[in-house]
Design a protein around this motif. Structure first.
Motif, PDB file in Angstrom:
ATOM      1  N   ILE A 218       0.830  -1.215   0.000  1.00 36.27           N
ATOM      2  CA  ILE A 218       0.000   0.000   0.000  1.00 36.27           C
ATOM      3  C   ILE A 218       0.864   1.264   0.000  1.00 36.27           C
ATOM      4  O   ILE A 218       0.388   2.332  -0.393  1.00 36.27           O
TER       5      ILE A 218
ATOM      6  N   ILE B 287       1.336   2.247  -3.744  1.00 34.25           N
ATOM      7  CA  ILE B 287       0.213   2.760  -4.527  1.00 34.25           C
ATOM      8  C   ILE B 287       0.412   4.250  -4.736  1.00 34.25           C
ATOM      9  O   ILE B 287       0.435   5.022  -3.786  1.00 34.25           O
TER      10      ILE B 287
ATOM     11  N   LEU C 139      -6.091   4.366  -3.722  1.00 32.02           N
ATOM     12  CA  LEU C 139      -6.133   3.180  -2.871  1.00 32.02           C
ATOM     13  C   LEU C 139      -7.491   3.126  -2.182  1.00 32.02           C
ATOM     14  O   LEU C 139      -7.882   4.063  -1.475  1.00 32.02           O
TER      15      LEU C 139
ATOM     16  N   GLY D  58      -0.581   7.760  -2.149  1.00 35.23           N
ATOM     17  CA  GLY D  58      -1.712   7.947  -3.058  1.00 35.23           C
ATOM     18  C   GLY D  58      -2.354   9.315  -2.950  1.00 35.23           C
ATOM     19  O   GLY D  58      -2.374   9.938  -1.886  1.00 35.23           O
TER      20      GLY D  58
END
Length: 801
Positions: A411, A414, A418, A436
């Motif tokens: 994550i 990203i 997300l 993100g």
């Protein structure tokens, strides 16, 4: 060797000199060539209909050669105009298509302007010279088209027929709904390679069977997206051209099955049929389209298994087939040949996912959406292998278990979007930095502190979690933030975010936490939603909150706020005017206590709300508050407000929910409240209102619970008002009674005068006018005779019987 080198240097110097001389001569020749007078005249006619508010074509003057005008390009030898490029120049007014009479014009771009009308001169249909036009773009764009600025309209396309050399035509965002023969008109362009008719309000595939459409055989790109094509896809449509490489039919109302004639388009690389009403299964032959790279069938009603069909499209880069009724098994075999795959969307599907835990895909995705699919409880391990994902959507996928290290690493990679919302994740991500721009982690059980956020973040929704601690200092750098939603967590401490620096902030939701301190004074002037409900904020309400022109939702309920409502010049434009504000809503929902209960609402500027309930506010309610006539929900309950309610409340005619309960309001309920015809919920209980409840359909429609706790209040739906009799000798008439008596006397007096006037008007006429008097006597005698005769006949008949 030295001599050879010198000779070569001399030769190079000579060549350089010749090149410079040639350029100089060419430049001088160009300066000597002047614009053709006929072309200049045509350009000036075109300019007459244009409003140039930005001064982009201020150079269009007879004092300057027209080949030097803004956007005008001429042939260096002949001086004839060959190109006119005025795209995105902020022009308004009229597009006069007489500009097409420029004999040598090959390129015309008027796109992305603000034109109001297109004028087609009659002479356009009678052009005798062969057209050289290759490129024509009259399109606008969605940012220019709105209810206040409607699309351009065009009633026919017959003016296209002389443009036989045209290869590129873009009429997107021009309303062509009256053009029933658009396909025939386009068929007159034998050289056409690209046709863009995006959002033109086309509503049919009408075709004349007697017409041969061979002229479209060269077409490579066809965009008919966002129209109102309501029919099935006819078989002949895919026989128009066999060389088509790009076909976009998304966002229409096309229904029925995908015809097998689609397989005629063997050169097709881009196919978008998304957001239609297509049904049935995919034709098996789709797997035989060797060049297909982009396939979007999203949001239809297609069904059946796709594993064997899709698995053979080895050239695929883009595969979006979510939001359909597809079923069957999806496994690593489905994707074994798709090594080029970059974007995958299988959202809201009924697939059964069967991936080995150690499977490593042959592709690297930048876009992956598996929202609303059954992935859990374990996080899909193959996703950990994706090195540079830009978008990941695994919302509502039943995931609860993750490999913490691999999950954290993923994550953090990203880069754009997300979405892990609506799962059961319990990870502590406080040490991570999320890069993100858009982050949805809501409706999970994330614990620990809030993570660090990229300075480029625009949307942060961490609501309905168990984040604790204070808001990190690193969040101070998020200058691009538009929406921040931290509703329903366990956050505490003072809010030290510099809101005045967050100049793009539209939505601020910090409700249902334990945040303390005072409400920040300086706020972004773009704020539209401020929710600080159910915290520990104290102090007074900053007057700056009532000077946010775009604010339409203010919720400060259930805090420890003191003092009065600010008495200032309210600049809440959106709560006064009926126009909607341009907003960034990002599918945000929030809890709103209105009409006596909690509701879940999507952010919507049409619902205007002020909730200051359950604080320690006091004093009178400022008159300015009652000027906010667009407010639909007003809740001031559970405070210590005093004074009377202004009669101006009757002007808040959009009010649907009004709660003033549990305060110290006094005086009579204003008669003007009976004008609130949209009122669905009313609570005035537990105050000191007195007198009679005003009579009106709305106020009497509520039950007694809306008014209880006001001992001196009476009238329906409470008990009827009773007036104690006083000694007439000692009674002093009140001004109200005097008014009632005078009104009653006036009514009776008027009735008496009217009766007297009517009586003497008739009787006086009979007395003074002989003819009327005799006629009246004859009428009465005649009626008497008829009654006598009738009575005698009845009596004789009775005696006989």
């Amino acid at each position: 060797m030295t001599i050879l080198t010198s000779q070569m240097s001399l030769l190079l110097l000579l060549l350089l000199s010749l090149t410079t001389f040639h350029r100089s001569v060419s430049s001088n020749d160009q300066k000597l060539v002047q614009c053709n007078e006929k072309d200049e005249e045509t350009l000036l006619i075109f300019k007459k209909g244009i409003n140039d508010s930005y001064g982009k074509i201020s150079t269009w003057s007879t004092e300057i050669d027209c080949c030097a005008w803004e956007g005008v390009h001429c042939d260096n030898i002949t001086g004839r105009v060959t190109e006119l490029d005025l795209g995105n120049h902020g022009l308004t007014g009229e597009i006069n298509l007489s500009i097409l009479q420029l004999e040598f014009l090959s390129y015309l771009d008027l796109s992305q302007n603000w034109f109001d009308v297109i004028s087609i001169p009659a002479t356009q249909h009678n052009i005798t010279h062969p057209s050289n036009l290759i490129y024509l773009d009259l399109s606008t764009d969605s940012i220019y088209a709105s209810p206040l600025k409607p699309f351009l309209h065009m009633n026919n396309l017959d003016w296209l027929s002389p443009l036989s050399s045209l290869k590129y035509l873009n009429l997107s965002f021009i309303d062509l709904h009256k053009v029933t023969n658009w396909l025939q008109a386009v068929n007159t362009l034998p050289s056409l390679l690209e046709l863009q008719l995006y959002n033109c309000n086309l509503n049919n595939f009408i075709i004349n069977p007697s017409i041969q459409y061979s002229n479209l055989s060269s077409l490579l790109t066809l965009d008919l997206a966002v129209n109102n094509l309501t029919s099935q896809l006819p078989n002949w449509f895919f026989n128009l051209t066999k060389d088509l490489t790009y076909l976009d039919l998304r966002w229409n109302n096309i229904h029925g099955e995908i015809p097998s004639s689609l397989l005629n388009l063997q050169n097709l690389r881009y196919l978008d049929l998304s957001f239609n009403k297509l049904q049935g299964s995919l034709p098996d032959g789709i797997s035989q389209l060797p060049n297909i790279q982009h396939l979007d069938l999203n949001s239809n009603m297609l069904s059946g298994s796709i594993s064997s069909i899709v698995g053979n499209l080895s050239s695929l880069h883009y595969l979006h087939i979510g939001y359909n009724n597809f079923s069957g098994e999806i496994s690593e075999n489905t994707f074994s040949k798709l090594s080029y795959l970059d974007s995958l969307d299988l959202s809201s599907s009924n697939f059964v996912f069967q991936f080995d835990l150690d499977w490593v895909p042959p592709f690297q995705l930048s876009y992956l959406s598996l929202s609303n699919t059954n992935q859990g409880p374990n996080f899909p391990s193959w996703i950990y292998t994706q090195k540079s994902p830009q978008l990941l959507d695994l919302s509502s996928s039943g995931i609860s278990l993750v490999d913490k290290n691999m999950f954290s690493s993923l994550i953090e990679r990203i880069s754009h979007y997300l979405d892990l919302s609506n799962n059961s994740l319990t990870v502590d991500i406080s040490n991570l930095t999320l890069k993100g721009y858009t982050l949805y982690l809501s409706n999970n059980s994330f614990t620990g502190g809030l993570p660090n956020i990229s300075p480029n973040a625009r949307v942060v929704d961490f609501s309905y979690n168990s984040f604790s601690g204070s808001i990190p200092h690193s969040w101070n750098n998020m200058k691009e933030l538009i929406n921040i939603n931290l509703w329903s967590n366990k956050l505490s401490g003072e809010v030290l975010l510099p809101f005045s620096d967050l100049k793009q902030l539209h939505i601020l939701n910090l409700g249902k936490n334990k945040l303390s301190g005072t409400i920040p004074i300086n706020m972004s002037q773009k704020l539209q939603v401020v929710i600080l409900r159910d915290n520990l904020f104290e102090g007074t309400i900053p007057p700056q909150l009532f000077n946010l022109p775009d604010l339409f939702h203010l919720d400060l309920a259930q805090n420890k706020l003191l003092g009065s409502i600010p008495d200032c010049a309210y600049n809440l434009t959106q709560m006064v005017a009926s126009n909607n504000v341009n907003s960034f809503y990002a599918d945000v929902t929030y809890e709103l206590f209105t009409k006596g209960q909690d509701y879940m609402y999507n952010i919507n500027p049409r619902r205007r709300t002020i909730d200051l309930s359950a604080n320690n506010l006091s004093g009178n309610v400022p008159l300015e508050l009652f000027h906010l006539v667009q407010v639909q929900t007003l809740n001031l309950s559970q405070n210590n407000f005093i004074g009377t309610i202004s009669k101006m409340i009757g002007g808040m005619n959009n009010m649907e929910s009004l709660d003033l309960s549990n305060n110290k309001f006094c005086g009579e309920i204003p008669q003007s409240m009976s004008l609130l015809t949209f009122l669905e919920y009313l609570n005035l209980s537990c105050n000191n209102f007195d007198g009679k409840i005003p009579i009106g359909t709305q106020l009497q429609s509520f039950n007694a619970s809306s008014y209880i706790g006001n001992p001196k209040l009476c009238g329906a739906p409470l008990n009827n008002c009773t007036i104690k009799e006083e000694n007439p000798k000692n009674a002093t008439p009140s001004p109200e009674n005097e008014d009632d008596d005078s009104i009653r006397e006036s009514v009776f007096l008027g009735m008496g005068v009217g009766f007297a006037a009517g009586f003497w008007g008739i009787c006086g006429s009979l007395f003074l006018i002989r003819k009327w008097r005799h006629a009246c006597y004859r009428f009465v005698d005649g009626v008497g005779d008829k009654l006598y005769v009738t009575l005698m006949v009845k009596l004789n008949s009775f005696h006989r019987n």
